[in-house]
Design a protein around this motif. Structure first.
Motif, PDB file in Angstrom:
ATOM      1  N   GLN A  88       0.752  -1.365   0.085  1.00 12.50           N
ATOM      2  CA  GLN A  88       0.095   0.100  -0.073  1.00 12.50           C
ATOM      3  C   GLN A  88       0.718   1.403   0.010  1.00 12.50           C
ATOM      4  N   GLN A 100       1.490   4.154  -3.301  1.00 10.56           N
ATOM      5  CA  GLN A 100       1.275   5.541  -3.216  1.00 10.56           C
ATOM      6  C   GLN A 100       2.252   6.208  -4.210  1.00 10.56           C
ATOM      7  N   ILE A 159       1.062   4.452  -8.367  1.00 12.62           N
ATOM      8  CA  ILE A 159      -0.166   4.813  -8.503  1.00 12.62           C
ATOM      9  C   ILE A 159      -0.894   5.688  -7.832  1.00 12.62           C
ATOM     10  N   ALA A 160      -0.951   7.197  -8.041  1.00 12.80           N
ATOM     11  CA  ALA A 160      -1.634   7.907  -6.745  1.00 12.80           C
ATOM     12  C   ALA A 160      -3.066   7.812  -6.732  1.00 12.80           C
ATOM     13  N   ASN A 161      -4.001   7.225  -7.665  1.00 13.16           N
ATOM     14  CA  ASN A 161      -5.165   7.402  -7.648  1.00 13.16           C
ATOM     15  C   ASN A 161      -5.686   5.947  -7.650  1.00 13.16           C
ATOM     16  N   LEU A 162      -5.297   4.973  -6.992  1.00 12.98           N
ATOM     17  CA  LEU A 162      -5.434   3.620  -6.668  1.00 12.98           C
ATOM     18  C   LEU A 162      -6.893   3.723  -6.380  1.00 12.98           C
ATOM     19  N   PRO A 163      -7.808   2.879  -7.078  1.00 10.72           N
ATOM     20  CA  PRO A 163      -9.120   3.066  -6.619  1.00 10.72           C
ATOM     21  C   PRO A 163      -9.661   2.451  -5.178  1.00 10.72           C
ATOM     22  N   ASP A 164      -8.897   1.429  -4.933  1.00 12.55           N
ATOM     23  CA  ASP A 164      -9.047   0.956  -3.502  1.00 12.55           C
ATOM     24  C   ASP A 164      -7.747   0.441  -3.185  1.00 12.55           C
ATOM     25  N   ARG A 165      -7.429   0.729  -1.897  1.00 10.88           N
ATOM     26  CA  ARG A 165      -6.126   0.713  -1.429  1.00 10.88           C
ATOM     27  C   ARG A 165      -5.955  -0.911  -1.234  1.00 10.88           C
TER      28      ARG A 165
END
Length: 125
Positions: free
Chosen positions: A42, A46, A49-55
């Motif tokens: 996790q 960061q 992929i700054a905008n991972l839909p779900d951690r």
């Protein structure tokens, strides 16, 4: 047996044969390993992929900083779990042989499945 859904069950099939089913994993060690590497994945995501839909979708890319450590730790936990199952099954069969009035023969036939596992694969999508 520990936590979760781990159990030992004595079963009787249609031919009146007795089977022992043992469902167990690495006795909590694998869970601890998983939690450490989930947190690391996790944190690594960061940066990638700054905008991972779900951690909870975090992963290690092959060759990334923690990838090889993760694979090594999971393989160790899987081997540890297999050895635990072998010891537990041996002890269950020994206890059964002491508790029945007439001797029995074991066929030593086992289906051994990992409780949880990872596997490398190549995807073309």
């Amino acid at each position: 047996m520990g936590t979760g859904n781990h159990f030992i069950e004595v079963c009787l099939d249609e031919q009146q044969r007795v089977w022992v089913m043992l469902h167990s994993g690495s006795r909590g060690v694998g869970n601890a390993i998983g939690n450490v590497f989930i947190t690391l994945a996790q944190q690594d995501m960061q940066q990638h992929i700054a905008n991972l839909p779900d951690r909870n979708l975090a992963y290690f890319q092959e060759g990334s900083r923690h990838y090889n450590d993760y694979i090594e730790a999971v393989e160790w936990a899987q081997d540890f779990a297999r050895q635990n199952r072998e010891v537990m099954m041996s002890r269950v069969l020994a206890a059964l042989s002491r508790s029945v009035s007439k001797p029995f023969i074991t066929q030593q036939e086992a289906v051994n499945c990992h409780h949880n596992y990872v596997q490398k694969r190549t995807s073309f999508w």
